[in-house]
Enzyme design. Structure first.
Site, PDB file in Angstrom:
ATOM      1  N   CYS A  50       0.815  -1.213   0.000  1.00  8.91           N
ATOM      2  CA  CYS A  50       0.000   0.000   0.000  1.00  8.91           C
ATOM      3  C   CYS A  50       0.851   1.266   0.000  1.00  8.91           C
ATOM      4  O   CYS A  50       0.325   2.358  -0.216  1.00  8.91           O
ATOM      5  CB  CYS A  50      -0.938   0.009   1.203  1.00  8.91           C
ATOM      6  SG  CYS A  50      -0.082   0.054   2.798  1.00  8.91           S
ATOM      7  N   GLN A 115       4.537  -5.926  10.829  1.00 13.57           N
ATOM      8  CA  GLN A 115       4.924  -7.250  10.378  1.00 13.57           C
ATOM      9  C   GLN A 115       4.308  -7.642   9.038  1.00 13.57           C
ATOM     10  O   GLN A 115       4.761  -8.611   8.421  1.00 13.57           O
ATOM     11  CB  GLN A 115       4.517  -8.300  11.420  1.00 13.57           C
ATOM     12  CG  GLN A 115       5.256  -8.169  12.741  1.00 13.57           C
ATOM     13  CD  GLN A 115       5.027  -9.363  13.632  1.00 13.57           C
ATOM     14  OE1 GLN A 115       5.054 -10.499  13.202  1.00 13.57           O
ATOM     15  NE2 GLN A 115       4.787  -9.100  14.910  1.00 13.57           N
ATOM     16  N   ALA A 215     -11.755  -8.220   0.824  1.00  9.03           N
ATOM     17  CA  ALA A 215     -11.633  -9.421   1.664  1.00  9.03           C
ATOM     18  C   ALA A 215     -10.255 -10.052   1.553  1.00  9.03           C
ATOM     19  O   ALA A 215     -10.098 -11.249   1.783  1.00  9.03           O
ATOM     20  CB  ALA A 215     -12.719 -10.433   1.275  1.00  9.03           C
ATOM     21  N   ALA A 217      -5.834  -9.686   2.424  1.00  7.48           N
ATOM     22  CA  ALA A 217      -5.045  -9.709   3.653  1.00  7.48           C
ATOM     23  C   ALA A 217      -5.309  -8.479   4.510  1.00  7.48           C
ATOM     24  O   ALA A 217      -5.466  -8.577   5.733  1.00  7.48           O
ATOM     25  CB  ALA A 217      -3.558  -9.798   3.304  1.00  7.48           C
ATOM     26  N   GLY A 219      -8.010  -6.647   4.498  1.00 11.34           N
ATOM     27  CA  GLY A 219      -9.363  -6.773   5.021  1.00 11.34           C
ATOM     28  C   GLY A 219      -9.407  -7.676   6.233  1.00 11.34           C
ATOM     29  O   GLY A 219     -10.082  -7.385   7.228  1.00 11.34           O
TER      30      GLY A 219
END
Length: 504
Positions: A50, A115, A215, A217, A219
């Site tokens: 992201c 992490q 939906a 990781a 999410g």
């Protein structure tokens, strides 16, 4: 062959640039395939999160590899090359390895110590490996990076707060909701109730409704944090309803009432929400201004509270952004996005923990480089031993021609004696050259062996000496040859000074 890294991250570029360069899971295989068609690239891996896009390529030449990767990112993003290079950073050889180790440790993350980047690197490696784009060089680099990340998290307290981009965003959301004068009145929504929780957390999210859009990781991480924060209800919205239902079931196991909806019902879900967490990775806006207007209107119709008394908070964790920019201007609406989180002090880590993590990275980098140098000299040692074996066999054949009546037992004893002599003569120099190879500049000893024993490059896969490198700038961390300085400067001039001034 050396590793070339070309990257753009939250440290070097604004979110508007990151959005254009962002690479989705669907795009990644196609871009890797394009890189592998290059005559300069033999291995490739793309780490896309992201807040960063980083291309790792094993190249036979710096100039050619950089040109290929730069062209790839330019065509993908639609940005002119000067605009791209203004925000890009380049790492080569040892510096590329050091950077990946720091990334895996969470030292280069927006939230120091988080992490999730470990699983993202693991996913990038798995994706490239599935395309057969990973060879020995990237395999060893990626696996070592994952081990470094695990060691940092187990031996330091860098992640003791359990912080992540998701947790920091939700902490911000709770501050907004907690400051509201009036608590929420849950809006009507058809749900599939999960088992009642034995203990609920009393806090700003208690009894409220959250919508999680996406939906994957991120999410799943959002659902976990919301559940721990005591959220009353979660609605999972996703294009694929089956994945949304699976994540809703997971929320139910944590004692949270949960339901799943298709993306076409997003406006309906938002009308029931106090918090909306978006993390889809979609190319365009998922939450539009018109959708939000309709949701707010429905919220006011359902409750006795005005929008300002019951705020709606968006946690936009998508890259590109999921929420249309104009939504932030609506009354009673707060948008917390990647750009907002960059300025959040909670994203930092304790200085002692950060220093300890950096020490581990330095230690592991030294081990990795030692292993790589020793691996580089192994083919030369193998070529030397093969040359010795060929000489022994040639002399034994000569012995047979001169003493054809020599009995087999005597001949075998002579052969064993000659081989023992050769092995003893080669033992010390081959062991010593491996030891010396682990030191800086140790490749010169392997080169001496090749020269003294006339081991031609390519014979028994003997390796040529790696290219001499020179550091550019005291703190830049960019390792290149003198001939590459001008080209590297093009990629780093726009932000090198800023980067050197950062501590993390």
């Amino acid at each position: 062959m050396s590793v070339l890294l070309v990257g753009i991250s939250h440290r070097s570029a604004p979110v508007s640039v990151l959005e254009k360069v962002a690479i989705t899971d669907a795009d990644r295989p196609k871009l890797i395939d394009r890189m592998l068609t290059s005559s300069h690239v033999s291995e490739a891996m793309i780490v896309s999160t992201c807040n960063r896009v980083e291309v790792y390529a094993v190249v036979d030449a710096f100039h050619g590899g950089l040109a290929e990767v730069g062209d790839l990112l330019t065509k993908h993003s639609g940005l002119p090359l000067p605009d791209l290079t203004k925000h890009a950073y380049v790492r080569y050889s040892e510096a590329a390895a050091e950077h990946l180790f720091a990334v895996a440790s969470g030292l280069d993350s927006m939230v120091i110590g988080e992490q999730q980047v470990l699983s993202q690197i693991r996913g990038a490696y798995a994706s490239a490996d599935a395309q057969q784009a990973v060879g020995r060089t990237l395999h060893e680099l990626a696996q070592h990076a994952l081990r470094v990340g695990k060691r940092v998290h187990s031996e330091t307290g860098i992640d003791r707060a359990g912080a992540s981009v998701v947790s920091v965003a939700l902490d911000r959301a709770q501050q907004v909701l907690g400051a509201a004068a009036t608590g929420p009145e849950e809006a009507a929504c058809v749900t599939t109730e999960g088992p009642a929780a034995a203990t609920r957390v009393n806090g700003p999210l208690a009894g409220r409704t959250a919508v999680v859009v996406g939906a994957g990781a991120m999410g799943g991480l959002a659902v976990a944090h919301l559940s721990r924060a005591g959220i009353g209800r979660i609605i999972v919205v996703n294009r694929t309803i089956a994945r949304a239902k699976r994540l809703a079931e997971t929320a139910g196991t944590h004692g949270v009432a949960a339901t799943a909806m298709e993306l076409s019902r997003l406006t309906e879900a938002m009308a029931a929400a106090d918090v909306v967490v978006t993390c889809t990775g979609a190319v365009g806006n998922v939450v539009t201004l018109a959708d939000t207007h309709r949701a707010l209107t429905e919220r006011e119709r359902r409750t006795e509270f005005a929008t300002a008394e019951r705020p709606l908070v968006f946690c936009d964790l998508g890259l590109p952004r999921d929420v249309e920019h104009a939504v932030a201007g609506l009354p009673g609406v707060t948008v917390i996005d990647i750009e907002t989180l960059q300025r959040d002090p909670a994203a930092g880590a304790a200085a002692d923990d950060t220093a300890a993590a950096r020490a581990i990275v330095a230690d592991e980098l030294a081990k990795y480089l030692t292993g790589q140098r020793m691996a580089e000299v192994t083919p030369t040692v193998a070529a030397l031993r093969q040359r010795a074996a060929e000489v022994v066999e040639a002399e034994l054949l000569r012995l047979d021609s001169r003493l054809p009546r020599l009995a087999d037992p005597e001949r075998d004893e002579v052969a064993r004696t000659v081989r023992r002599v050769v092995d003893k003569l080669l033992h010390a120099p081959t062991v010593r050259v491996k030891q010396l190879a682990s030191t800086p500049g140790g490749d010169s000893y392997a080169e001496a062996l090749r020269e003294l024993f006339e081991l031609k490059p390519g014979a028994a896969q003997a390796v040529a000496a790696p290219m001499e490198i020179t550091a550019i700038g005291e703190h830049s961390g960019i390792l290149l040859t003198d001939a590459d300085i001008a080209l590297a400067d093009d990629f780093t001039a726009g932000h090198r000074g800023e980067e050197q001034g950062q501590t993390a």
